[in-house]
Design a protein around this motif. Structure first.
Motif, PDB file in Angstrom:
ATOM      1  N   GLY A   1     -17.763  28.812   6.200  1.00 53.79           N
ATOM      2  CA  GLY A   1     -16.851  29.915   6.313  1.00 53.79           C
ATOM      3  C   GLY A   1     -15.767  29.636   7.330  1.00 53.79           C
ATOM      4  N   VAL A   2     -14.889  30.569   7.466  1.00 49.63           N
ATOM      5  CA  VAL A   2     -13.782  30.449   8.409  1.00 49.63           C
ATOM      6  C   VAL A   2     -14.260  30.624   9.840  1.00 49.63           C
ATOM      7  CG1 VAL A   2     -11.573  31.441   9.110  1.00 49.63           C
ATOM      8  CG2 VAL A   2     -12.139  31.252   6.689  1.00 49.63           C
ATOM      9  N   TYR A   3     -15.216  31.518  10.055  1.00 44.50           N
ATOM     10  CA  TYR A   3     -15.699  31.815  11.402  1.00 44.50           C
ATOM     11  C   TYR A   3     -17.149  31.399  11.557  1.00 44.50           C
ATOM     12  CZ  TYR A   3     -11.520  34.667  11.722  1.00 44.50           C
ATOM     13  OH  TYR A   3     -10.223  35.102  11.736  1.00 44.50           O
ATOM     14  N   ARG A   4     -17.483  30.983  12.769  1.00 43.88           N
ATOM     15  CA  ARG A   4     -18.854  30.621  13.098  1.00 43.88           C
ATOM     16  C   ARG A   4     -19.694  31.894  13.170  1.00 43.88           C
ATOM     17  NH1 ARG A   4     -21.652  30.794  17.730  1.00 43.88           N
ATOM     18  NH2 ARG A   4     -23.348  29.335  17.997  1.00 43.88           N
ATOM     19  N   PRO A   5     -20.811  31.959  12.437  1.00 47.18           N
ATOM     20  CA  PRO A   5     -21.651  33.164  12.475  1.00 47.18           C
ATOM     21  C   PRO A   5     -22.220  33.392  13.880  1.00 47.18           C
ATOM     22  CG  PRO A   5     -22.241  31.764  10.638  1.00 47.18           C
ATOM     23  CD  PRO A   5     -21.297  30.977  11.494  1.00 47.18           C
ATOM     24  N   PRO A   6     -22.382  34.601  14.356  1.00 46.41           N
ATOM     25  CA  PRO A   6     -22.038  35.866  13.714  1.00 46.41           C
ATOM     26  C   PRO A   6     -20.624  36.330  14.038  1.00 46.41           C
ATOM     27  CG  PRO A   6     -23.223  36.360  15.699  1.00 46.41           C
ATOM     28  CD  PRO A   6     -23.108  34.835  15.607  1.00 46.41           C
ATOM     29  N   ALA A   7     -19.786  35.447  14.553  1.00 44.07           N
ATOM     30  CA  ALA A   7     -18.433  35.845  14.949  1.00 44.07           C
ATOM     31  C   ALA A   7     -17.655  36.466  13.795  1.00 44.07           C
ATOM     32  CB  ALA A   7     -17.672  34.648  15.510  1.00 44.07           C
ATOM     33  N   ASP A   9     -18.610  38.490  11.466  1.00 47.15           N
ATOM     34  CA  ASP A   9     -18.898  39.917  11.350  1.00 47.15           C
ATOM     35  C   ASP A   9     -18.152  40.710  12.421  1.00 47.15           C
ATOM     36  OD1 ASP A   9     -20.665  39.346   9.262  1.00 47.15           O
ATOM     37  OD2 ASP A   9     -22.356  39.136  10.642  1.00 47.15           O
ATOM     38  N   ILE A  10     -18.066  40.151  13.610  1.00 49.30           N
ATOM     39  CA  ILE A  10     -17.382  40.825  14.708  1.00 49.30           C
ATOM     40  C   ILE A  10     -15.878  40.828  14.454  1.00 49.30           C
ATOM     41  CG2 ILE A  10     -16.946  40.771  17.195  1.00 49.30           C
ATOM     42  CD1 ILE A  10     -19.805  39.388  17.367  1.00 49.30           C
ATOM     43  N   VAL A  11     -15.333  39.691  13.993  1.00 54.43           N
ATOM     44  CA  VAL A  11     -13.909  39.620  13.647  1.00 54.43           C
ATOM     45  C   VAL A  11     -13.590  40.638  12.559  1.00 54.43           C
ATOM     46  CG1 VAL A  11     -12.144  38.178  12.560  1.00 54.43           C
ATOM     47  CG2 VAL A  11     -13.540  37.241  14.390  1.00 54.43           C
ATOM     48  N   GLU A  12     -14.444  40.716  11.556  1.00 56.03           N
ATOM     49  CA  GLU A  12     -14.233  41.664  10.460  1.00 56.03           C
ATOM     50  C   GLU A  12     -14.216  43.109  10.963  1.00 56.03           C
ATOM     51  OE1 GLU A  12     -16.680  42.191   6.653  1.00 56.03           O
ATOM     52  OE2 GLU A  12     -16.183  40.032   6.713  1.00 56.03           O
ATOM     53  N   ALA A  13     -15.132  43.445  11.852  1.00 55.58           N
ATOM     54  CA  ALA A  13     -15.190  44.803  12.396  1.00 55.58           C
ATOM     55  C   ALA A  13     -13.931  45.128  13.186  1.00 55.58           C
ATOM     56  CB  ALA A  13     -16.424  44.972  13.281  1.00 55.58           C
ATOM     57  N   GLY A  22      -3.804  41.615  16.192  1.00 55.43           N
ATOM     58  CA  GLY A  22      -4.394  40.351  15.790  1.00 55.43           C
ATOM     59  C   GLY A  22      -5.822  40.251  16.258  1.00 55.43           C
ATOM     60  N   VAL A  23      -6.582  39.401  15.574  1.00 55.37           N
ATOM     61  CA  VAL A  23      -7.981  39.184  15.921  1.00 55.37           C
ATOM     62  C   VAL A  23      -8.333  37.759  15.525  1.00 55.37           C
ATOM     63  CG1 VAL A  23      -8.829  40.145  13.738  1.00 55.37           C
ATOM     64  CG2 VAL A  23     -10.325  40.122  15.717  1.00 55.37           C
ATOM     65  N   GLY A  24      -9.194  37.110  16.297  1.00 57.82           N
ATOM     66  CA  GLY A  24      -9.571  35.744  15.976  1.00 57.82           C
ATOM     67  C   GLY A  24     -10.749  35.266  16.791  1.00 57.82           C
ATOM     68  N   GLN A  25     -11.042  33.982  16.666  1.00 57.09           N
ATOM     69  CA  GLN A  25     -12.166  33.343  17.350  1.00 57.09           C
ATOM     70  C   GLN A  25     -11.639  32.134  18.099  1.00 57.09           C
ATOM     71  OE1 GLN A  25     -15.373  32.257  14.689  1.00 57.09           O
ATOM     72  NE2 GLN A  25     -16.033  30.624  16.004  1.00 57.09           N
ATOM     73  N   SER A  26     -12.119  31.938  19.314  1.00 59.57           N
ATOM     74  CA  SER A  26     -11.700  30.785  20.112  1.00 59.57           C
ATOM     75  C   SER A  26     -12.338  29.516  19.557  1.00 59.57           C
ATOM     76  CB  SER A  26     -12.102  30.968  21.573  1.00 59.57           C
ATOM     77  OG  SER A  26     -13.506  30.986  21.694  1.00 59.57           O
ATOM     78  N   VAL A  32     -14.622  35.906  20.721  1.00 58.43           N
ATOM     79  CA  VAL A  32     -13.826  36.595  19.714  1.00 58.43           C
ATOM     80  C   VAL A  32     -12.851  37.458  20.487  1.00 58.43           C
ATOM     81  CG1 VAL A  32     -13.881  38.353  17.901  1.00 58.43           C
ATOM     82  CG2 VAL A  32     -15.661  36.604  17.989  1.00 58.43           C
ATOM     83  N   TYR A  33     -11.609  37.511  20.031  1.00 59.49           N
ATOM     84  CA  TYR A  33     -10.604  38.301  20.751  1.00 59.49           C
ATOM     85  C   TYR A  33      -9.826  39.171  19.775  1.00 59.49           C
ATOM     86  CZ  TYR A  33      -7.593  34.656  18.920  1.00 59.49           C
ATOM     87  OH  TYR A  33      -6.957  33.792  18.077  1.00 59.49           O
ATOM     88  N   ALA A  34      -9.229  40.226  20.324  1.00 61.72           N
ATOM     89  CA  ALA A  34      -8.386  41.114  19.542  1.00 61.72           C
ATOM     90  C   ALA A  34      -7.234  41.575  20.432  1.00 61.72           C
ATOM     91  CB  ALA A  34      -9.178  42.317  19.045  1.00 61.72           C
ATOM     92  N   LEU A  35      -6.096  41.788  19.826  1.00 61.92           N
ATOM     93  CA  LEU A  35      -4.924  42.277  20.542  1.00 61.92           C
ATOM     94  C   LEU A  35      -4.564  43.659  20.015  1.00 61.92           C
ATOM     95  CD1 LEU A  35      -2.785  39.030  20.261  1.00 61.92           C
ATOM     96  CD2 LEU A  35      -4.243  39.718  22.161  1.00 61.92           C
ATOM     97  N   THR A  36      -4.327  44.584  20.934  1.00 62.91           N
ATOM     98  CA  THR A  36      -3.947  45.941  20.552  1.00 62.91           C
ATOM     99  C   THR A  36      -3.154  46.559  21.690  1.00 62.91           C
ATOM    100  OG1 THR A  36      -4.790  47.985  19.577  1.00 62.91           O
ATOM    101  CG2 THR A  36      -6.044  47.075  21.413  1.00 62.91           C
TER     102      THR A  36
END
Length: 74
Positions: A1-7, A9-13, A22-26, A32-36
């Motif tokens: 997959g694109v993201y390492r589990p369980p990241a 699921d967290i990115v999706e949430a 934006g949201v992504g994984q290092s 996992v990070y998100a910008l808001t």
């Protein structure tokens, strides 16, 4: 997959949160990070914490300000 589990699921949430910029994984994790914006930061933090609980992993959710000056090496 694109993201390492369980990241993933967290990115999706977080990605489903309203008004996230934006949201992504290092790299391949573990962060996992998100910008808001400041008005929605608390709701994003709650979504992140709920996603960690649902994934049954230990972690910390933090809301921090971004640096507008960048890094400096001396």
């Amino acid at each position: 997959g694109v993201y390492r589990p369980p990241a993933g699921d967290i990115v999706e949430a977080l990605d489903g949160a309203t008004a996230l910029s934006g949201v992504g994984q290092s790299s391949w994790g573990p962060a996992v990070y998100a910008l808001t914006d400041a008005a929605r930061a608390s709701a994003a933090r709650e979504r992140g914490a709920a996603a960690l609980d649902a994934a049954d992993v230990e972690g910390t959710v933090r809301v921090v300000d971004i640096s507008t000056t960048g890094a400096r090496i001396e």
